[in-house]
Scaffold this active site. Sequence first.
Site: not given
Ligand SMILES: [Zn+2]
Length: 410
Positions: A84, A179
């Site tokens: 992401d 993340e």
């Molecule tokens: Zn990162």
Amino acid sequence: MSSIDVIEKFLRYVRIDTQSDETTGTSPSTMKQHDLARVLRDELKEIGVTDVFYDEEHCYVYARIPANTEGSDGPALGFIAHMDTSDEVSGKDVKPRIVENYDGRDIQLDGEGRIVLSPVDFPELKNHKGEDLIVTDGTTLLGADDKAGIAEIMTMAHTLLSDPSIKHGDIRIAFTPDEEIGEGTAFFDLERFGAKYAYTVDGGKLGELEYENFNAAEGIIEVKGRSVHPGDAKNKMINASLICYEFHSLLPVFQNPMYTEGREGFFHLTEVSGRTESARASYIIRDHDRDLFEKKKELFLKAGEFLNEKYGEGTVKVTLKDQYYNMVELIRPHQHLVDNARKVMTDLGIAPIDRPIRGGTDGAMLSYKGLPCPNLCTGGYNYHGKYEYASIQEMRKIVDILLGIIDMYK
Ligand SMILES: [Zn+2]
């Protein structure tokens, strides 16, 4: 070998929009992260990885490249990167552009010259003179965070599989979602991943080797006031907003993100809202040192107690919640992870940079779940914004670092 190119892979991955979103409450937070996951799954199979698992529900891709050395007893070694991109700046329609042989001057990102990547604002650019840089068109982020990490891991895997003369131990790979919203390890299947040790490839500047991060807690202050007509309020009114203000004044002025760096911790007021009747403030508390971290939390609680003594029990409610801890305590017993990475870099003529992370990483979370996991560089800079860029020469060297580390554990 020329057909395996980290840059070709990188330029393909950044064109796929994978922005995460902390407001959706789903896992993955956005379905478009699957678009990259599917590409990676297919590509892993194409380059000859036989053991690929795609968790279609939670959007994780796992892969294993078995050892090709006779009786290898090295540990299963993992490499992790996240798919992401930050939700701060759009990652849709990313149009990466290569600036060849950078001359050390301003880089015009957009057509009109309104958005300029300048060494005046980003002095680090000066170090890249003569290199080839990948930049944005000034309307999106680049996504080197962390697609540079993904491209480097994929290139490492591709290289191993195309050249059987490179001997290696058991290699594990994982690509994770979300993340950037702190959920990257929520559904990470450690058992399936199967590594004994791992590295996240999610840092920045070439040479960065990170294994210290903050200890982190969140603190919420809820204040109950007493609203009375202001004309009539003498000795009756309790102004909750002012008590919030007073609470903050009890915290050390200079232990604030605005005045701290390196290993200095802080209290950061992230949000405040209030009226006379009630008020609320949110903080994050950070420190690399566990004792200092605990002391900061104590002080935070004491400030609440003090105000309750002054204004009456129940006026201030303080809630503290630990978020994550410094991984250094868990890396130390496996110091070889740091020493070996450092040696590989030095052998390649790269100066290792030891710097405590002023934040958290997925590696910290994984370390606390039992998988010691320092963080390696990617060659990307200015993350989470339009001024993000990556150095082609650095990205190529990072592939060599990954291969070098693998060589140490065969
Ligand atoms: Zn990162």
